[in-house]
Design an enzyme around this catalytic site. Structure first.
Site, mmCIF file in Angstrom:
data_model
loop_
_atom_site.group_PDB
_atom_site.id
_atom_site.type_symbol
_atom_site.label_atom_id
_atom_site.label_comp_id
_atom_site.label_asym_id
_atom_site.label_seq_id
_atom_site.Cartn_x
_atom_site.Cartn_y
_atom_site.Cartn_z
ATOM 1 N N GLU A 83 0.843 -1.198 0.000
ATOM 2 C CA GLU A 83 0.000 0.000 0.000
ATOM 3 C C GLU A 83 0.879 1.250 0.000
ATOM 4 O O GLU A 83 2.016 1.218 0.492
ATOM 5 C CB GLU A 83 -0.915 -0.066 1.241
ATOM 6 C CG GLU A 83 -1.840 1.086 1.460
ATOM 7 C CD GLU A 83 -2.871 1.326 0.368
ATOM 8 O OE1 GLU A 83 -2.461 1.575 -0.775
ATOM 9 O OE2 GLU A 83 -4.079 1.326 0.674
ATOM 10 N N ASP A 84 0.362 2.310 -0.578
ATOM 11 C CA ASP A 84 1.141 3.548 -0.627
ATOM 12 C C ASP A 84 1.166 4.268 0.713
ATOM 13 O O ASP A 84 2.213 4.536 1.274
ATOM 14 C CB ASP A 84 0.611 4.484 -1.726
ATOM 15 C CG ASP A 84 -0.908 4.687 -1.661
ATOM 16 O OD1 ASP A 84 -1.569 4.144 -0.747
ATOM 17 O OD2 ASP A 84 -1.453 5.382 -2.529
ATOM 18 N N ASP A 103 -3.910 6.415 5.946
ATOM 19 C CA ASP A 103 -4.389 7.629 6.600
ATOM 20 C C ASP A 103 -5.273 7.212 7.763
ATOM 21 O O ASP A 103 -4.793 6.996 8.869
ATOM 22 C CB ASP A 103 -5.116 8.501 5.558
ATOM 23 C CG ASP A 103 -5.553 9.836 6.127
ATOM 24 O OD1 ASP A 103 -5.353 10.060 7.331
ATOM 25 O OD2 ASP A 103 -6.104 10.659 5.379
ATOM 26 N N ARG A 138 1.994 11.792 -9.443
ATOM 27 C CA ARG A 138 2.363 10.393 -9.174
ATOM 28 C C ARG A 138 3.778 10.125 -9.654
ATOM 29 O O ARG A 138 4.485 9.290 -9.109
ATOM 30 C CB ARG A 138 1.394 9.433 -9.892
ATOM 31 C CG ARG A 138 -0.009 9.402 -9.300
ATOM 32 C CD ARG A 138 -0.770 8.189 -9.831
ATOM 33 N NE ARG A 138 -2.214 8.315 -9.686
ATOM 34 C CZ ARG A 138 -2.882 8.046 -8.577
ATOM 35 N NH1 ARG A 138 -2.241 7.641 -7.510
ATOM 36 N NH2 ARG A 138 -4.187 8.177 -8.533
HETATM 37 P P1 5GP Z 1 -7.399 5.528 4.439
HETATM 38 O O1 5GP Z 1 -8.511 4.544 4.150
HETATM 39 O O2 5GP Z 1 -6.238 4.938 5.156
HETATM 40 O O3 5GP Z 1 -7.928 6.754 5.133
HETATM 41 O O4 5GP Z 1 -6.974 6.091 3.043
HETATM 42 C C1 5GP Z 1 -5.871 5.661 2.362
HETATM 43 C C2 5GP Z 1 -5.879 6.245 0.966
HETATM 44 O O5 5GP Z 1 -6.145 7.665 0.997
HETATM 45 C C3 5GP Z 1 -4.524 6.085 0.320
HETATM 46 O O6 5GP Z 1 -4.418 4.849 -0.357
HETATM 47 C C4 5GP Z 1 -4.468 7.285 -0.602
HETATM 48 O O7 5GP Z 1 -5.081 6.974 -1.832
HETATM 49 C C5 5GP Z 1 -5.295 8.346 0.106
HETATM 50 N N1 5GP Z 1 -4.433 9.261 0.888
HETATM 51 C C6 5GP Z 1 -4.359 9.353 2.231
HETATM 52 N N2 5GP Z 1 -3.460 10.282 2.611
HETATM 53 C C7 5GP Z 1 -2.946 10.807 1.476
HETATM 54 C C8 5GP Z 1 -1.942 11.816 1.203
HETATM 55 O O8 5GP Z 1 -1.331 12.446 2.079
HETATM 56 N N3 5GP Z 1 -1.680 12.068 -0.104
HETATM 57 C C9 5GP Z 1 -2.322 11.417 -1.125
HETATM 58 N N4 5GP Z 1 -1.973 11.755 -2.368
HETATM 59 N N5 5GP Z 1 -3.272 10.451 -0.909
HETATM 60 C C10 5GP Z 1 -3.566 10.154 0.374
#
Ligand code: 5GP
Length: 183
Positions: free
Chosen positions: A103-104, A107, A169
């Site tokens: 995973e990237d 959050d 990206r």
């Molecule tokens: P989560 O479900 O953990 O809240 O969301 C994760 C997803 O939100 C990541 O895979 C990404 O696509 C997006 N995301 C969360 N934080 C960031 C950030 O700081 N920058 C970017 N570009 N995408 C984010």
């Protein structure tokens, strides 16, 4: 593209291309050790994990296979709601496989906790997570992440696969945006 190529677009660089590459190499060494004698299936989460997957798997020395999932989370605006829809599922049967989700960024953790629950029902032999970035302050759905690149502050970052409105990206450094880009 490097941050220095478009300096007016960025506020500050968190990690340079070189720092990211060396952290990935360190993680790959640990993964090689942990998966010695096994052949993990790396499951990348599209689109953000493309760069992490490409660099991680090429830094690894054990055999591995790759598959991809695309998910979208329902919810207003940019905040994750925890309700996740699978846009593209795996093509591999993961029963009895050693699965490593790539995973990237984490959050809230809602996307990953959904994915973990979903993949567990398919009875993999093991299921672990590698995430390049994690924002601990925002972690509302705690997920057990075995391999983590960097813990970062709670700010919006782009680069190394992470986008803003589809852009950045291909930025090889990881940076925060200048205010004029999103205001
Ligand atoms: P989560 O479900 O953990 O809240 O969301 C994760 C997803 O939100 C990541 O895979 C990404 O696509 C997006 N995301 C969360 N934080 C960031 C950030 O700081 N920058 C970017 N570009 N995408 C984010």
């Amino acid at each position: 593209m490097r941050a220095a190529d478009l300096p007016e677009d960025f506020d500050h660089v968190l990690y340079s291309q070189e720092e990211v590459a060396s952290r990935i190499a360190e993680i790959a060494t640990v993964i090689d050790h942990d998966y010695a004698g096994r052949e993990p299936l790396l499951v990348g989460v599209l689109n953000g994990a493309v760069m992490t997957m490409a660099d991680l798997c090429r830094a690894m020395k054990v055999h591995c296979q790759m598959d991809w999932m695309a998910v979208s989370s329902y919810g207003a605006g940019t905040k994750s709601s925890g309700v996740v829809r699978i846009l593209k599922d795996l093509t591999t049967d993961i029963k009895d496989r050693d699965v490593l989700i790539v995973e990237d960024i984490i959050d809230t953790g809602l996307t990953l906790s959904y994915l973990v629950d979903n993949l567990r029902t398919r009875e993999p032999a093991s299921l672990e997570i590698m995430a390049m970035f994690r924002k601990p302050e925002a972690l509302t759905a705690p997920v057990d992440v075995k391999y983590i690149g960097y813990d970062i502050p709670n700010e919006f970052v782009v680069g190394f696969g992470l986008d803003y409105a589809g852009r950045y990206r291909n930025l090889t450094d990881v940076a925060t945006l200048a205010e004029h880009v999103y205001k």
